[in-house]
Design a protein around this motif. Structure first.
Motif, PDB file in Angstrom:
ATOM      1  N   UNK A 167      26.899  35.175  39.879  1.00 20.55           N
ATOM      2  CA  UNK A 167      27.722  36.039  40.724  1.00 20.55           C
ATOM      3  C   UNK A 167      27.182  36.034  42.150  1.00 20.55           C
ATOM      4  N   UNK A 168      28.072  35.987  43.170  1.00 16.56           N
ATOM      5  CA  UNK A 168      29.530  35.902  43.095  1.00 16.56           C
ATOM      6  C   UNK A 168      29.991  34.463  42.865  1.00 16.56           C
TER       7      UNK A 168
ATOM      8  N   UNK B 285      48.821  32.111  41.503  1.00 11.21           N
ATOM      9  CA  UNK B 285      48.221  31.106  42.380  1.00 11.21           C
ATOM     10  C   UNK B 285      46.843  31.576  42.831  1.00 11.21           C
ATOM     11  N   UNK B 286      45.845  30.685  42.684  1.00 11.38           N
ATOM     12  CA  UNK B 286      44.492  31.007  43.125  1.00 11.38           C
ATOM     13  C   UNK B 286      44.393  30.901  44.618  1.00 11.38           C
ATOM     14  N   UNK B 287      43.231  31.123  45.151  1.00 12.80           N
ATOM     15  CA  UNK B 287      41.969  31.411  44.471  1.00 12.80           C
ATOM     16  C   UNK B 287      41.699  32.910  44.363  1.00 12.80           C
ATOM     17  N   UNK B 288      40.611  33.226  43.627  1.00 18.24           N
ATOM     18  CA  UNK B 288      40.186  34.623  43.513  1.00 18.24           C
ATOM     19  C   UNK B 288      38.663  34.656  43.559  1.00 18.24           C
ATOM     20  N   UNK B 289      38.144  35.607  44.320  1.00 25.10           N
ATOM     21  CA  UNK B 289      36.699  35.791  44.491  1.00 25.10           C
ATOM     22  C   UNK B 289      36.220  36.850  43.514  1.00 25.10           C
ATOM     23  N   UNK B 290      35.135  36.550  42.787  1.00 20.07           N
ATOM     24  CA  UNK B 290      34.634  37.433  41.725  1.00 20.07           C
ATOM     25  C   UNK B 290      33.185  37.816  41.981  1.00 20.07           C
ATOM     26  N   UNK B 291      32.869  39.078  41.714  1.00 18.05           N
ATOM     27  CA  UNK B 291      31.483  39.516  41.856  1.00 18.05           C
ATOM     28  C   UNK B 291      31.169  40.579  40.807  1.00 18.05           C
ATOM     29  N   UNK B 292      29.979  40.497  40.228  1.00 16.91           N
ATOM     30  CA  UNK B 292      29.501  41.599  39.404  1.00 16.91           C
ATOM     31  C   UNK B 292      29.169  42.777  40.309  1.00 16.91           C
ATOM     32  N   UNK B 293      29.283  43.974  39.764  1.00 14.42           N
ATOM     33  CA  UNK B 293      28.988  45.198  40.510  1.00 14.42           C
ATOM     34  C   UNK B 293      27.840  45.906  39.803  1.00 14.42           C
ATOM     35  N   UNK B 294      26.763  46.228  40.520  1.00 13.33           N
ATOM     36  CA  UNK B 294      25.652  46.928  39.860  1.00 13.33           C
ATOM     37  C   UNK B 294      26.044  48.344  39.462  1.00 13.33           C
ATOM     38  N   UNK B 295      25.850  48.670  38.201  1.00 15.17           N
ATOM     39  CA  UNK B 295      26.178  50.003  37.683  1.00 15.17           C
ATOM     40  C   UNK B 295      25.019  50.487  36.826  1.00 15.17           C
ATOM     41  N   UNK B 296      24.873  51.803  36.677  1.00 14.96           N
ATOM     42  CA  UNK B 296      23.737  52.341  35.925  1.00 14.96           C
ATOM     43  C   UNK B 296      23.963  52.330  34.436  1.00 14.96           C
ATOM     44  N   UNK B 297      22.864  52.484  33.698  1.00 14.81           N
ATOM     45  CA  UNK B 297      22.951  52.736  32.264  1.00 14.81           C
ATOM     46  C   UNK B 297      23.563  51.606  31.469  1.00 14.81           C
ATOM     47  N   UNK B 298      24.152  51.962  30.323  1.00 18.55           N
ATOM     48  CA  UNK B 298      24.657  50.947  29.387  1.00 18.55           C
ATOM     49  C   UNK B 298      26.045  50.457  29.751  1.00 18.55           C
ATOM     50  N   UNK B 299      26.247  50.082  31.017  1.00 18.22           N
ATOM     51  CA  UNK B 299      27.547  49.646  31.497  1.00 18.22           C
ATOM     52  C   UNK B 299      27.416  48.330  32.250  1.00 18.22           C
ATOM     53  N   UNK B 300      28.545  47.640  32.376  1.00 20.38           N
ATOM     54  CA  UNK B 300      28.675  46.491  33.253  1.00 20.38           C
ATOM     55  C   UNK B 300      29.983  46.641  34.017  1.00 20.38           C
TER      56      UNK B 300
END
Length: 218
Positions: A170-171, A182-197
Motif C-alpha cells: 500500500x498504496x 473504467x479505471x484507474x483507481x488509487x488504493x491505500x490502507x488506512x491505519x486504524x486501532x485495535x482488531x480492525x483493518x
C-alpha cells in the motif's frame, strides 16, 4: 490532493448518542427502531457524527444535511458542491472519507476469523490471493477492505470486485477496475486501532495524501 478520513468510535456514552439522535432524519430513525440497544446507539453515533462532519464541510447545520442514494445505495449529499462522501462501520468503529471532486470509497472491518477468511477467500478471491491468506485473517481482512472500498468508490456492488487483484504494498494503483467501471483507481490502507483493518479507494491515477482524524464526540 488530500482526502480526509475521520475515525469514529461508536461506543459512546448514552448522553452523546441522545444528542446525536436529534440530528437524524425520520428515515434514519426508522432504520434503527426496535434494534438492540447497542446496535441502535452505534447506528445513531455513526449517522449523527457523519452529519456533523459533512455539515461542517458544507457549511450547513447537521440536521439539514440531505441525502440521495446511488443505484446501489451509495450516499450522496444534496447540494454537495463537489464534496464526495463515503462511510463504513463495523462493530465499535466507523470511518468517513471526504474528498473534493474525486469519488471515494472507504471500508472498515473487524478482523475475520481464520475459518471464515479461508472459506471466503477460496470461493471469491483470485487463486494466488486465496493461497496467501489461508494462515492470515489479518491479510484477508485487508484485501476484503480494499475490494469493498473499490466497489463503494465506483458506486457498484461488492460482487463486481471479487475478480480484482488488489494484493501488493500500500498504496497501489489499479489500472483496470474490471466490471466496476473504467479505471484507474488509487488504493491505500488506512491505519486504524485495535482488531480492525480499513482501506480507502479514490478514482483517478494521481496519488492522494490521506489525512486521518479522530472524531471526539459532540
Amino acid at each position: 490532493m488530500t482526502v480526509d478520513v475521520w475515525l469514529i468510535p461508536t461506543d459512546q456514552p448514552v448522553e452523546v448518542a441522545e444528542e446525536l439522535w436529534h440530528l437524524l432524519d425520520e428515515c434514519e430513525r426508522a432504520r434503527c427502531a426496535g434494534a438492540d440497544p447497542v446496535v441502535r446507539r452505534r447506528f445513531t453515533v455513526v449517522h449523527g457524527a457523519v452529519r456533523q462532519l459533512v455539515g461542517a464541510r458544507l457549511g450547513v447545520r447537521p440536521a439539514d444535511v440531505e441525502w440521495r442514494r446511488g443505484r446501489y445505495g451509495k450516499p450522496v449529499p444534496e447540494r454537495s458542491g463537489g464534496l464526495e462522501v463515503n462511510y463504513s462501520a463495523s462493530d465499535s468503529l466507523a470511518a468517513l472519507a471526504l474528498s473534493d471532486g474525486r469519488p471515494v470509497g472507504v471500508d472498515v472491518e473487524r478482523i475475520h476469523g481464520r475459518r471464515v477468511a479461508g472459506r471466503v477467500a477460496a470461493r471469491f478471491f483470485p487463486a494466488a490471493e486465496a493461497r496467501a491468506v489461508l494462515e492470515s485473517p489479518e491479510r484477508f481482512t485487508e484485501l476484503w477492505c480494499r475490494r469493498e472500498a473499490c466497489a463503494k468508490a465506483y458506486g457498484g456492488r461488492l460482487v463486481q470486485s471479487f475478480g480484482l487483484s488488489v494484493d501488493g504494498p500500500s498504496p497501489l494503483l489499479l489500472a483496470d477496475a474490471g466490471t466496476l467501471g473504467a479505471g484507474p483507481v488509487w488504493l491505500s490502507d488506512v491505519p486504524v486501532p485495535g482488531p480492525f483493518r480499513a482501506a480507502l479507494a479514490v478514482l483517478g491515477d494521481s496519488p492522494c495524501h490521506v489525512n486521518c482524524e479522530a472524531w471526539q464526540g459532540s
